[in-house]
Design an enzyme around this catalytic site. Structure first.
Site, PDB file in Angstrom:
ATOM      1  N   ARG A 199       0.838  -1.206   0.000  1.00  0.00           N
ATOM      2  CA  ARG A 199       0.000   0.000   0.000  1.00  0.00           C
ATOM      3  C   ARG A 199       0.876   1.260   0.000  1.00  0.00           C
ATOM      4  O   ARG A 199       0.498   2.294  -0.548  1.00  0.00           O
ATOM      5  CB  ARG A 199      -0.927  -0.028   1.219  1.00  0.00           C
ATOM      6  N   GLU A 292      -0.282   5.427  10.067  1.00  0.00           N
ATOM      7  CA  GLU A 292      -1.524   4.637  10.179  1.00  0.00           C
ATOM      8  C   GLU A 292      -1.430   3.940  11.521  1.00  0.00           C
ATOM      9  O   GLU A 292      -0.747   2.921  11.665  1.00  0.00           O
ATOM     10  CB  GLU A 292      -1.620   3.629   9.033  1.00  0.00           C
ATOM     11  N   CYS A 326      -6.048  -3.177  12.545  1.00  0.00           N
ATOM     12  CA  CYS A 326      -6.346  -1.873  13.153  1.00  0.00           C
ATOM     13  C   CYS A 326      -7.796  -1.464  12.925  1.00  0.00           C
ATOM     14  O   CYS A 326      -8.291  -0.567  13.592  1.00  0.00           O
ATOM     15  CB  CYS A 326      -5.452  -0.791  12.555  1.00  0.00           C
TER      16      CYS A 326
HETATM   17  C1  SIN Z   1      -6.521  -3.064   6.427  1.00  0.00           C
HETATM   18  O1  SIN Z   1      -5.860  -2.549   5.521  1.00  0.00           O
HETATM   19  O2  SIN Z   1      -7.613  -3.561   6.213  1.00  0.00           O
HETATM   20  C2  SIN Z   1      -6.028  -3.101   7.855  1.00  0.00           C
HETATM   21  C3  SIN Z   1      -4.738  -2.466   8.044  1.00  0.00           C
HETATM   22  C4  SIN Z   1      -4.189  -2.569   9.441  1.00  0.00           C
HETATM   23  O3  SIN Z   1      -4.654  -3.312  10.269  1.00  0.00           O
HETATM   24  O4  SIN Z   1      -3.223  -1.870   9.715  1.00  0.00           O
END
Ligand code: SIN
Length: 520
Positions: A199, A292, A326
Site C-alpha cells: 500500500r 496509520e 487496526c
Molecule cells: C486493512 O488494511 O484492512 C487493515 C490495516 C491494518 O490493520 O493496519
C-alpha cells in the site's frame, strides 16, 4: 527520451542478474504443507540493499518463528545503523535516476509487480501463513489485496496532473507541478506482512520515490519475497531496499531512518505509541509523515438493522486476522430491541469458527502473533468479567498452545471495562448494551482513536446522522469489510496522519511545486 534511455540502461544492467531470479516461475505445490519447500523459490535469507542480497557487517542473524508451532522457519540478518545508512544512500542515489523515469515506465513496472504477485500468489500466501499464522485462505486474500495496490497505483501514477493557474497579472503565468518527495522510509507491521508494504510501496514507486523498507521483526520473509518480486519485475537496484533487524536493533534502525536528512518521508503502520516516537524523531529533519496508527473501532447495531447482516458483519470485522487488524471491531454496541437476538446469533456463529494451524484446510482462526498478544486478550477478558460482564463462549487460551486463544464472546460488558478504552487486537467480541442513538454516539466517540467505525441500521435518516457524527476516518454502513485499494484509508484524531490507497494515497509521496513565469 534521455530519461527513458537511462531507465532502460539501468534495467539492462539489472537484468544481468536474472538467472538467479528465474526460479520465481510458478512451481508445483509440494505436499509438505507449512515447510519452507512450499515457498522455496521466494524464500530469501539475506537483506536487500542497492540491488544486492546482503548479510550484516558483523554476520549477526536472528530467527523467524512460525507462531503456530514455534518452529524456526528462517534466519535472517540482524542489521544495524551502518547497514541502514547503506540502504538510505543506495535509495538516495537510485532516486536521482528513478525520478527521471516517465510515469509510463514506472506504471509498467508497477503493473509487472501486480502480475508477478498474482502469479506467485500461493507461494507469497504460504510465507504469510508461516510467519504470521493467518489461515492460508486469508493469506491468499491478503496477496490479492496487496497486489491490488500495484495495479491501482500503476494507473494513478499516470494521472498525477498539475495545474495551469488563471493568471492574476498580465505579465505572469503560473503553474503547479507535482514531483516525487524523494527517499521514503517505510516501517511496516506484522499483521499484514505483505499488503501494508505494497500500500505504501505502490504509491511511492508510481510517484517516482525510492524506498527503504523496515519490515516487522516477526514477519520479514514476506518483505524479502517482495524484494525478489521487485527484482524480477525490473525495479532498478537501489529503488527498493529491505533492511531486516531483530527487536534488539529495531529502535536504533527506526531512529536512524527518522533522523537521516537523506530520507524525505516516513510512512509507518503500527501502534500509536510507536508512531508518536517516530514523529518526534522525525521533527529534527521536518520529514513528511504518514502514520496509520491504532484504532478502537465501535460496531453499532441499531434496532432497525437486519440482525443477520449485522452478525455476519461483526464476524467479518471482528475476527479478520484473528482480531489483529487496526480496523477490527473492538467494541460491539447493541441497542436494547435487538440485543438478545444479536447476542444469541453471534454466539452461534462464533462457535462455528475453527482454531488451528493456518496451513490446515478449514481453519478460520490461526494463532495470535505471540504469547504477549494472547496475554492482552486474557487481561481484557478477566478485567471485563471482574466488572460484571457475562462470559458466553471462549475466554481462555486454546489447548493448541500459548499463542492460540479461543474466540470469545462477552455480553453485558460495562462501560468502564478496559476493552472499551483499549484496542484488544485479538479474538474477543465484547457486547455493550445501549438505549438511545445519542448514547451510542457518545460511547462510540469517547476515544482518542479515530480509524474505523461501523454501524447497522435501515433507517435512512439515522444512517445520515450517524455517518456524519462518528468521529472516525472510515465508516462501514451495513458493511463489516471496508478495506479496498480504491477507498481512502485514513485515521483521524490519534489514529494517524495522511491517507493510504485511493486517489489520494499517491499525494503522500508528491510535493507540489509552484512555478511563476514572468516577462510574458
Ligand atoms: C486493512 O488494511 O484492512 C487493515 C490495516 C491494518 O490493520 O493496519
Amino acid at each position: 527520451m534521455q530519461s527513458s534511455m537511462t531507465c532502460v540502461r539501468l534495467m539492462k544492467q539489472h537484468s544481468s542478474r536474472l538467472p538467479a531470479l528465474l526460479r520465481l516461475s510458478p512451481r508445483p505445490v509440494t505436499t509438505q504443507i507449512g515447510s519452507r519447500r512450499d515457498y522455496a523459490s521466494l524464500h530469501r535469507d539475506q537483506a536487500y540493499i542497492g540491488g544486492a542480497w546482503v548479510s550484516g557487517n558483523d554476520g549477526n542473524t536472528y530467527p523467524v518463528i512460525n507462531p503456530a508451532n514455534g518452529v524456526e522457519i528462517g534466519r535472517i540478518p540482524d542489521l544495524g545503523v551502518a547497514e541502514t545508512e547503506d540502504a538510505i544512500k543506495a535509495a538516495y542515489q537510485a532516486f536521482q535516476v528513478w525520478r527521471e523515469t516517465t510515469a509510463k515506465e514506472r506504471s509498467d513496472i508497477c503493473r509487472k509487480m501486480f502480475n508477478l504477485m498474482m502469479t506467485n500468489q500461493e507461494e507469497l500466501a504460504k510465507i504469510i501463513t508461516a510467519e504470521n499464522g493467518k489461515p492460508l485462505a486469508e493469506a491468499m486474500g491478503e496477496i490479492t489485496y496487496g497486489a491490488s495496490f500495484f495495479e491501482w497505483f500503476a494507473e494513478e501514477g499516470k494521472r498525477c496532473y498539475g495545474d495551469i493557474v488563471p493568471t492574476m497579472t498580465k505579465s505572469k503565468r503560473m503553474l503547479h507541478m507535482k514531483q516525487p518527495v524523494g527517499v521514503a522510509a517505510m516501517i511496516t507491521p506484522w499483521n499484514f506482512p505483505n499488503a501494508m508494504i505494497t500500500r505504501k510501496l505502490g504509491a511511492a514507486l508510481a510517484a517516482g520515490c525510492t524506498a527503504v523498507i523496515k519490515p516487522a521483526e516477526d514477519t520479514p520473509l514476506s518483505a524479502l519475497a517482495l524484494a525478489a518480486i521487485a527484482e524480477e519485475a525490473g525495479v532498478p537496484p537501489g529503488v527498493v531496499n529491505v533492511v531486516t533487524c531483530s527487536r534488539s536493533n529495531v529502535s536504533q534502525v527506526g531512529k536512524h531512518l527518522c533522523k537521516s536528512p537523506l530520507v524525505a518521508k516516513i510512512s509507518f503502520t503500527g501502534s500509536t505509541a510507536v508512531g508518536k516516537i517516530l514523529l518526534e524523531q522525525s521533527a529534527s529533519t521536518v520529514k513528511r509523515a504518514s502514520m496509520e496508527l491504532g484504532g478502537n473501532a465501535p460496531f453499532i447495531v441499531f434496532d432497525s438493522a437486519s440482525v443477520d447482516d449485522a452478525v455476519a458483519g461483526a464476524i467479518a470485522s471482528k475476527f479478520r486476522g484473528n482480531g489483529q487488524t487496526c480496523v477490527c471491531a473492538n467494541r460491539l454496541l447493541v441497542q436494547d430491541g435487538v440485543y438478545d437476538e444479536f447476542c444469541g446469533k453471534l454466539r452461534d456463529k462464533i462457535s462455528q469458527l475453527v482454531v488451528g494451524d493456518g496451513m490446515q484446510p478449514g481453519v478460520t482462526q490461526g494463532p495470535l502473533i505471540n504469547d504477549r498478544a494472547a496475554e492482552k486478550v486474557e487481561k481484557h477478558v478477566n478485567d471485563a468479567v471482574s466488572k460484571g460482564a457475562q462470559l458466553i463462549i471462549g475466554g481462555k487460551r486454546h489447548q493448541l498452545g500459548r499463542s492460540f486463544f479461543e474466540p470469545t464472546l462477552l455480553t453485558d460488558v460495562p462501560k468502564d471495562a478496559l476493552v472499551c478504552s483499549e484496542e484488544t487486537f485479538g479474538p474477543l467480541a465484547p457486547v455493550i448494551r445501549f438505549t438511545t442513538e445519542e448514547e451510542a454516539l457518545i460511547m462510540a466517540n469517547s476515544t482518542d482513536s479515530g480509524l474505523a467505525s461501523y454501524f447497522y441500521s435501515n433507517d435512512i435518516g439515522q444512517i445520515w446522522r450517524v455517518a456524519e457524527k462518528l468521529e472516525f476516518g472510515i465508516v462501514g454502513i451495513n458493511e463489516g469489510l471496508v478495506s479496498s485499494e480504491a477507498g481512502a484509508f485514513t485515521g483521524i484524531k490519534q489514529s494517524g496522519l495522511g491517507t493510504e490507497g485511493s486517489k489520494y494515497g499517491i499525494n503522500e509521496y508528491l510535493d507540489i511545486k509552484y512555478a511563476c513565469f514572468g516577462g510574458i
